[in-house]
Scaffold this motif. Sequence first.
Motif, PDB file in Angstrom:
ATOM      1  N   ARG A 270     -20.382  16.842   2.347  1.00 58.01           N
ATOM      2  CA  ARG A 270     -20.009  18.141   1.772  1.00 58.01           C
ATOM      3  C   ARG A 270     -20.604  19.292   2.584  1.00 58.01           C
ATOM      4  O   ARG A 270     -19.946  20.314   2.806  1.00 58.01           O
ATOM      5  CB  ARG A 270     -20.469  18.228   0.318  1.00 58.01           C
ATOM      6  N   GLU A 271     -21.834  19.117   3.055  1.00 57.44           N
ATOM      7  CA  GLU A 271     -22.450  20.167   3.867  1.00 57.44           C
ATOM      8  C   GLU A 271     -21.789  20.271   5.237  1.00 57.44           C
ATOM      9  O   GLU A 271     -21.626  21.370   5.780  1.00 57.44           O
ATOM     10  CB  GLU A 271     -23.950  19.917   4.015  1.00 57.44           C
ATOM     11  N   MET A 272     -21.379  19.161   5.816  1.00 56.53           N
ATOM     12  CA  MET A 272     -20.629  19.205   7.075  1.00 56.53           C
ATOM     13  C   MET A 272     -19.356  20.024   6.912  1.00 56.53           C
ATOM     14  O   MET A 272     -18.997  20.828   7.777  1.00 56.53           O
ATOM     15  CB  MET A 272     -20.271  17.787   7.519  1.00 56.53           C
ATOM     16  N   LEU A 273     -18.662  19.804   5.791  1.00 56.54           N
ATOM     17  CA  LEU A 273     -17.422  20.529   5.529  1.00 56.54           C
ATOM     18  C   LEU A 273     -17.675  22.026   5.343  1.00 56.54           C
ATOM     19  O   LEU A 273     -16.889  22.858   5.792  1.00 56.54           O
ATOM     20  CB  LEU A 273     -16.742  19.947   4.286  1.00 56.54           C
ATOM     21  N   ARG A 274     -18.766  22.368   4.675  1.00 56.77           N
ATOM     22  CA  ARG A 274     -19.087  23.779   4.484  1.00 56.77           C
ATOM     23  C   ARG A 274     -19.542  24.421   5.789  1.00 56.77           C
ATOM     24  O   ARG A 274     -19.090  25.512   6.159  1.00 56.77           O
ATOM     25  CB  ARG A 274     -20.226  23.934   3.455  1.00 56.77           C
ATOM     26  N   TYR A 275     -20.423  23.747   6.497  1.00 55.35           N
ATOM     27  CA  TYR A 275     -21.071  24.319   7.672  1.00 55.35           C
ATOM     28  C   TYR A 275     -20.089  24.573   8.805  1.00 55.35           C
ATOM     29  O   TYR A 275     -20.169  25.586   9.492  1.00 55.35           O
ATOM     30  CB  TYR A 275     -22.176  23.367   8.134  1.00 55.35           C
ATOM     31  N   ASP A 276     -19.157  23.659   9.014  1.00 55.28           N
ATOM     32  CA  ASP A 276     -18.224  23.770  10.148  1.00 55.28           C
ATOM     33  C   ASP A 276     -16.857  23.267   9.697  1.00 55.28           C
ATOM     34  O   ASP A 276     -16.426  22.173  10.039  1.00 55.28           O
ATOM     35  CB  ASP A 276     -18.751  22.951  11.320  1.00 55.28           C
ATOM     36  N   SER A 277     -16.177  24.080   8.909  1.00 51.95           N
ATOM     37  CA  SER A 277     -14.943  23.671   8.242  1.00 51.95           C
ATOM     38  C   SER A 277     -13.866  23.259   9.242  1.00 51.95           C
ATOM     39  O   SER A 277     -13.565  23.997  10.184  1.00 51.95           O
ATOM     40  CB  SER A 277     -14.416  24.820   7.379  1.00 51.95           C
ATOM     41  N   ARG A 327     -28.275  20.561   0.534  1.00 50.58           N
ATOM     42  CA  ARG A 327     -27.851  21.802  -0.104  1.00 50.58           C
ATOM     43  C   ARG A 327     -27.040  21.507  -1.371  1.00 50.58           C
ATOM     44  O   ARG A 327     -26.173  20.646  -1.382  1.00 50.58           O
ATOM     45  CB  ARG A 327     -26.990  22.618   0.871  1.00 50.58           C
ATOM     46  N   ASP A 328     -27.335  22.277  -2.419  1.00 45.28           N
ATOM     47  CA  ASP A 328     -26.616  22.133  -3.684  1.00 45.28           C
ATOM     48  C   ASP A 328     -26.435  23.525  -4.281  1.00 45.28           C
ATOM     49  O   ASP A 328     -27.102  23.907  -5.234  1.00 45.28           O
ATOM     50  CB  ASP A 328     -27.387  21.217  -4.641  1.00 45.28           C
ATOM     51  N   GLN A 329     -25.512  24.283  -3.686  1.00 47.77           N
ATOM     52  CA  GLN A 329     -25.345  25.685  -4.073  1.00 47.77           C
ATOM     53  C   GLN A 329     -23.892  26.035  -4.352  1.00 47.77           C
ATOM     54  O   GLN A 329     -23.466  27.162  -4.162  1.00 47.77           O
ATOM     55  CB  GLN A 329     -25.907  26.596  -2.966  1.00 47.77           C
ATOM     56  N   GLY A 330     -23.126  25.076  -4.804  1.00 48.63           N
ATOM     57  CA  GLY A 330     -21.733  25.359  -5.097  1.00 48.63           C
ATOM     58  C   GLY A 330     -20.802  24.631  -4.156  1.00 48.63           C
ATOM     59  O   GLY A 330     -21.207  24.079  -3.132  1.00 48.63           O
ATOM     60  N   LEU A 331     -19.528  24.633  -4.498  1.00 49.80           N
ATOM     61  CA  LEU A 331     -18.523  23.871  -3.772  1.00 49.80           C
ATOM     62  C   LEU A 331     -17.930  24.685  -2.625  1.00 49.80           C
ATOM     63  O   LEU A 331     -17.593  25.858  -2.790  1.00 49.80           O
ATOM     64  CB  LEU A 331     -17.412  23.440  -4.736  1.00 49.80           C
ATOM     65  N   HIS A 332     -17.820  24.050  -1.466  1.00 51.13           N
ATOM     66  CA  HIS A 332     -17.164  24.693  -0.316  1.00 51.13           C
ATOM     67  C   HIS A 332     -15.674  24.852  -0.587  1.00 51.13           C
ATOM     68  O   HIS A 332     -15.124  24.296  -1.549  1.00 51.13           O
ATOM     69  CB  HIS A 332     -17.383  23.847   0.936  1.00 51.13           C
ATOM     70  N   LEU A 333     -15.013  25.622   0.290  1.00 50.79           N
ATOM     71  CA  LEU A 333     -13.575  25.870   0.149  1.00 50.79           C
ATOM     72  C   LEU A 333     -12.755  25.136   1.213  1.00 50.79           C
ATOM     73  O   LEU A 333     -11.572  25.436   1.392  1.00 50.79           O
ATOM     74  CB  LEU A 333     -13.291  27.372   0.230  1.00 50.79           C
TER      75      LEU A 333
END
Length: 397
Positions: A270-277, A327-333
């Motif tokens: 999930r963090e990979m997806l948020r960090y570098d979509s 990280r646990d601060q909400g869902l990426h887009l």
Amino acid sequence: MSDAPTAGTEHGPVWSEDYGDGAWVLSGYDEVAAALRDPRFSVRRAARWINSGMAAGGRPSPAQLGFKRVFARSLLFLDGRAHRRLRDVVQVGFKPSDLQRQAPAIAAIAQDLIARIDQRGAPEFDFVQAFARPLPALVIAGLLGLPEQATDDFIAWAAELAAFIGSPTPDARQTLAAQQALAEMGEYFAQLLARPDAHQGDGLLARIAAARQAHRLSAVEALAQCCTLLFAGYETTRNLLGNGLLALLRHPAQWAALRASPAGLRAAVREMLRYDSPVQYTGRRLVDDVDIGGRRLRRGQLAILHIGAANHDARRFPEPQRFDITRDQGLHLSFGRGPHACLGAALTQLEAEIAFGALLRELPGIEAGAAPPAWQPPGAYRALERLPVISRKALHA
């Protein structure tokens, strides 16, 4: 393209001339999330923008018309009832129970690709070519119920379509290459769908053929969904695998933490997806006036919903440029929101978890190669062309 992921700097809409004849760009998390759910931001109108360059300079050719005809019936570019009808047909294959049945096959594919890497003997290899490209192509082929040997063609077709769709202003070469790729892909699926036994089996292709036989889909709709599933099922996952590994290699403490606690893989992906979509932005055409942040966006104008920037909005993700697998601060887009949320989101997440799990077990000492990574030209897709890495079977002492 910069090696750094996109940072969010603006919250309200900003007019930019970088997209066709100009567009409103939304980059704040709340604004992008709201627009993704808002029916006034239409994907049908986005198709007009995507196809706008094909008829330039004269009357559209038969190839151009066929290209538009298939694109126009893809669920990616339809709204409302038409979109829901097509989505109802194809989403059956993405039920959690169906996906869990795919897990052993995905694990076997990942293991086989790593074995092939080992068999090469040389420690340095291109991760994109050897792993990130073939894995999702083989997975989507299996999900559709297609022969494995066709995946080389799939990868080539998907690359040309991604270059076209991902470009703000496709040039003549990109347009012609995408037309040819879609024509070849369409012919391939048309032949399979025409077989008397096409509707037999439990693969997605058989389900689409059965829906066509039951008159739930027209011939062009069936063809369009096959092409859509192949392209969409490949491109996002391939980019996630490349971008995700690069992020881990550049943050060795995070890689070490994941080795120590593989149970954190789900959050790490999930963090990979948020960090570098993998998908940086998506286009919408306004079907009504919309007021956002004191600006009026007019009917007929193009809106660019910048997912990559929204995922780096400090209002939602404190220290957004920090890569943190806990990280646990909400869902990426990165998979979108609302009615057009990515149909294969759960499959992509599952593939990545299995793939990185296999890499952790079999290649725990993997590290960056001597040559720098190479990015594809900038556009809607954040995609590595090459990622040289070195495989170490044992960790350094």
